[in-house]
Design a protein around this motif. Structure first.
Motif, PDB file in Angstrom:
ATOM      1  N   ASP A 193     -16.848 -23.047  43.634  1.00  0.00           N
ATOM      2  CA  ASP A 193     -17.346 -23.298  42.287  1.00  0.00           C
ATOM      3  C   ASP A 193     -18.803 -22.883  42.109  1.00  0.00           C
ATOM      4  O   ASP A 193     -19.237 -22.592  40.992  1.00  0.00           O
ATOM      5  CB  ASP A 193     -17.194 -24.785  41.973  1.00  0.00           C
ATOM      6  CG  ASP A 193     -16.868 -25.039  40.512  1.00  0.00           C
ATOM      7  OD1 ASP A 193     -16.437 -24.098  39.837  1.00  0.00           O
ATOM      8  OD2 ASP A 193     -17.055 -26.177  40.061  1.00  0.00           O
ATOM      9  N   ARG A 246     -15.276 -16.389  38.946  1.00  0.00           N
ATOM     10  CA  ARG A 246     -13.911 -16.897  39.052  1.00  0.00           C
ATOM     11  C   ARG A 246     -12.949 -15.793  39.494  1.00  0.00           C
ATOM     12  O   ARG A 246     -12.180 -15.944  40.448  1.00  0.00           O
ATOM     13  CB  ARG A 246     -13.439 -17.461  37.713  1.00  0.00           C
ATOM     14  CG  ARG A 246     -14.180 -18.678  37.218  1.00  0.00           C
ATOM     15  CD  ARG A 246     -13.798 -19.918  37.976  1.00  0.00           C
ATOM     16  NE  ARG A 246     -14.262 -21.123  37.282  1.00  0.00           N
ATOM     17  CZ  ARG A 246     -14.558 -22.247  37.883  1.00  0.00           C
ATOM     18  NH1 ARG A 246     -14.452 -22.341  39.199  1.00  0.00           N
ATOM     19  NH2 ARG A 246     -14.969 -23.304  37.203  1.00  0.00           N
ATOM     20  N   TRP A 294     -10.277 -21.481  36.507  1.00  0.00           N
ATOM     21  CA  TRP A 294     -10.222 -20.498  35.420  1.00  0.00           C
ATOM     22  C   TRP A 294      -9.458 -21.062  34.228  1.00  0.00           C
ATOM     23  O   TRP A 294      -9.858 -20.892  33.079  1.00  0.00           O
ATOM     24  CB  TRP A 294      -9.568 -19.208  35.906  1.00  0.00           C
ATOM     25  CG  TRP A 294      -9.620 -18.114  34.876  1.00  0.00           C
ATOM     26  CD1 TRP A 294     -10.605 -17.194  34.691  1.00  0.00           C
ATOM     27  CD2 TRP A 294      -8.631 -17.857  33.864  1.00  0.00           C
ATOM     28  NE1 TRP A 294     -10.295 -16.368  33.627  1.00  0.00           N
ATOM     29  CE2 TRP A 294      -9.091 -16.761  33.101  1.00  0.00           C
ATOM     30  CE3 TRP A 294      -7.413 -18.435  33.529  1.00  0.00           C
ATOM     31  CZ2 TRP A 294      -8.370 -16.235  32.038  1.00  0.00           C
ATOM     32  CZ3 TRP A 294      -6.692 -17.919  32.457  1.00  0.00           C
ATOM     33  CH2 TRP A 294      -7.175 -16.825  31.719  1.00  0.00           C
ATOM     34  N   ASP A 322     -11.580 -23.470  32.282  1.00  0.00           N
ATOM     35  CA  ASP A 322     -12.639 -22.762  31.562  1.00  0.00           C
ATOM     36  C   ASP A 322     -12.105 -21.944  30.392  1.00  0.00           C
ATOM     37  O   ASP A 322     -12.810 -21.707  29.411  1.00  0.00           O
ATOM     38  CB  ASP A 322     -13.382 -21.807  32.510  1.00  0.00           C
ATOM     39  CG  ASP A 322     -14.257 -22.542  33.508  1.00  0.00           C
ATOM     40  OD1 ASP A 322     -14.513 -23.747  33.295  1.00  0.00           O
ATOM     41  OD2 ASP A 322     -14.671 -21.919  34.502  1.00  0.00           O
ATOM     42  N   LEU A 325     -15.007 -14.849  32.041  1.00  0.00           N
ATOM     43  CA  LEU A 325     -15.481 -16.014  31.306  1.00  0.00           C
ATOM     44  C   LEU A 325     -16.839 -16.518  31.751  1.00  0.00           C
ATOM     45  O   LEU A 325     -17.467 -17.292  31.054  1.00  0.00           O
ATOM     46  CB  LEU A 325     -14.477 -17.164  31.461  1.00  0.00           C
ATOM     47  CG  LEU A 325     -13.041 -16.880  31.024  1.00  0.00           C
ATOM     48  CD1 LEU A 325     -12.147 -18.058  31.390  1.00  0.00           C
ATOM     49  CD2 LEU A 325     -12.968 -16.602  29.536  1.00  0.00           C
ATOM     50  N   ASP A 326     -17.292 -16.119  32.939  1.00  0.00           N
ATOM     51  CA  ASP A 326     -18.392 -16.844  33.570  1.00  0.00           C
ATOM     52  C   ASP A 326     -19.666 -16.034  33.760  1.00  0.00           C
ATOM     53  O   ASP A 326     -20.484 -16.375  34.602  1.00  0.00           O
ATOM     54  CB  ASP A 326     -17.927 -17.378  34.933  1.00  0.00           C
ATOM     55  CG  ASP A 326     -17.348 -16.278  35.813  1.00  0.00           C
ATOM     56  OD1 ASP A 326     -16.929 -16.586  36.925  1.00  0.00           O
ATOM     57  OD2 ASP A 326     -17.321 -15.113  35.371  1.00  0.00           O
ATOM     58  N   SER A 340     -22.483 -18.385  32.860  1.00  0.00           N
ATOM     59  CA  SER A 340     -22.382 -19.797  33.249  1.00  0.00           C
ATOM     60  C   SER A 340     -23.347 -20.100  34.374  1.00  0.00           C
ATOM     61  O   SER A 340     -23.519 -19.315  35.293  1.00  0.00           O
ATOM     62  CB  SER A 340     -20.958 -20.122  33.697  1.00  0.00           C
ATOM     63  OG  SER A 340     -20.601 -19.361  34.823  1.00  0.00           O
TER      64      SER A 340
END
Length: 438
Positions: free
Chosen positions: A79, A93, A144, A147, A209-210, A213
């Protein structure tokens, strides 16, 4: 416990959900998640027994699946940190996802190229690699999924994941046995390694997506121990029998499952028979049992479903004692698989719903990971000794002993009854699906 979303949030149309690309991606990702599990568990046990490996050794080799029980230990690493090179190309991810899928495929190739009769250490090492990589993949896919979509879409995301997972069980169970029966074991495992491309393709197709982040830099105690301490603070001393119930609930299934395929081989059933009845027909019966468990939770309440699941899942192992004494009767094999898989699916739904209800807002993901690891751990540890029990006392005694575990399970259900009944009075939860990996 997550409450049922209000009508406004449930207003998403079925068409919208079914046409959501993220929901569609969970199908191949679920397939990739489910494919390796049986290949280091019951399918591998069948190959080892056919190769002449002793039941004692087969039982101990089942310990490679402990990686699924300890995955919460390295989940914080997955993570917080990026995979070199892959993270820059795919994101954190998806980088971990791709690495775990490639490594899982490499481990399956290693098993295929080994020969249990002459190179058992290579078989074991490759199986360990598959188990560790596959467990890591499960951690990343769950991350994933959480998220990727809002809460109101998670039910459909999970349903798509479970469907892919069940289809993979058919491939890794029935499919691998068919190939082994009509070609050979090496071709079976090479074919399964090639099927990991399904998950890799989904990883590449998944949205990134990250990128922005933040990396989590929580200390180990905050990441692992604090959610557990929160459970103790909230539940008090009743948590001790609760944890005992969770830890032992699927113990009969896990212990008996290690020796099921060796039993079929020793009785003289063909790999095609095992594939047809246990790995193909049995999977669908298990799905029916899981839906029945969900209905029971709705109609009867969580505690009654938990009590019924504990009793029938354990007592169903008596069918295998009967089969072991009667010999290679196909009708009795079908009956044993029908009762056992239905009971297992029912109990799985009850346990997943129960564990979900134990979690608290803000700790749900970590607490569920800890609980799901706990429920799989004792069965896999004790299951490693199941072969030695069979060698010393025979199959009927092993399966009768696992059925007897149902007695303390039922008693524990009564101990936690008051706490569980309080759950039934809270707002309804989303129906939980039964999962058997861990």
């Amino acid at each position: 416990m997550a409450q049922t979303p209000p009508a406004a949030k449930r207003g998403l149309s079925l068409r919208t959900l079914l046409t959501d690309g993220r929901v569609a991606l969970m199908l191949p990702l679920g397939f990739s998640s489910g494919l390796p599990f049986l290949l280091v568990f019951s399918t591998l046990s069948a190959w080892l027994r056919e190769a002449g490996i002793s039941r004692t050794e087969i039982g101990m080799l089942s310990w490679v699946a402990l990686a699924y029980s300890f995955k919460f230990l390295w989940a914080p690493i997955v993570d917080r940190y990026d995979v070199p090179v892959l993270a820059s190309l795919l994101g954190r991810r998806r980088g971990w996802m791709a690495l775990s899928q490639i490594t899982t495929a490499a481990g399956l190739v290693g098993i295929a190229l080994s020969d249990p009769q002459t190179s058992l250490p290579l078989t074991i090492t490759s199986a360990l690699l598959v188990a560790f990589s596959s467990a890591t993949q499960d951690v990343v896919i769950d991350g994933w999924r959480i998220d990727a979509a809002a809460t109101e879409r998670q039910g459909m995301m999970a349903a798509s994941l479970q469907l892919g997972y069940r289809l993979a069980l058919i491939c890794a169970g029935a499919g691998a046995l068919y190939i082994a029966e009509f070609v050979n074991w090496r071709s079976a495992y090479l074919s399964m390694a090639a099927l990991m491309i399904v998950g890799l393709a989904a990883t590449i197709a998944a949205p990134r997506l990250d990128e922005n982040s933040p990396r989590k830099r929580l200390p180990f105690t905050a990441a692992i121990l604090e959610p557990l301490m929160e459970l103790f603070r909230r539940k008090g001393l009743i948590l001790l029998p609760i944890l005992a119930l969770v830890a032992c609930f699927r113990l009969p299934d896990f212990v008996a499952g290690v020796m099921a395929n060796p039993l079929y081989i020793d009785l003289g059933f063909s790999k095609a028979d095992i594939a047809n009845v246990s790995k193909l027909y049995g999977v669908w019966v298990g799905i029916a049992g899981a839906f029945a468990g969900g209905i029971a939770i709705t109609r009867l309440g969580l505690w009654w479903a938990l009590l019924i699941g504990a009793f029938i899942a354990a007592s169903s192992n008596l069918m295998f004692s009967w089969l072991a004494m009667e010999g290679a009767r196909l009708d009795l094999l079908i009956l044993a698989i029908s009762i056992d898989n239905f009971a297992s699916g029912f109990a799985g739904s009850a346990l997943v719903a129960y564990m979900s209800g134990l979690t608290a807002p803000g700790y749900a993901a970590t607490q569920y990971a800890l609980l799901s690891s706990l429920y799989a751990l004792p069965g896999k540890v004790i299951g490693g000794a199941s072969g030695a029990v069979v060698d010393a006392y025979g199959y009927p005694l092993l399966f009768s002993a696992t059925a007897a575990i149902g007695i303390p399970l039922v008693l524990l259900c009564f101990v936690v009854r008051r706490d569980t009944m309080q759950k039934d009075e809270e707002p309804a939860t989303a129906t939980a699906t039964a999962g058997s990996r861990a």
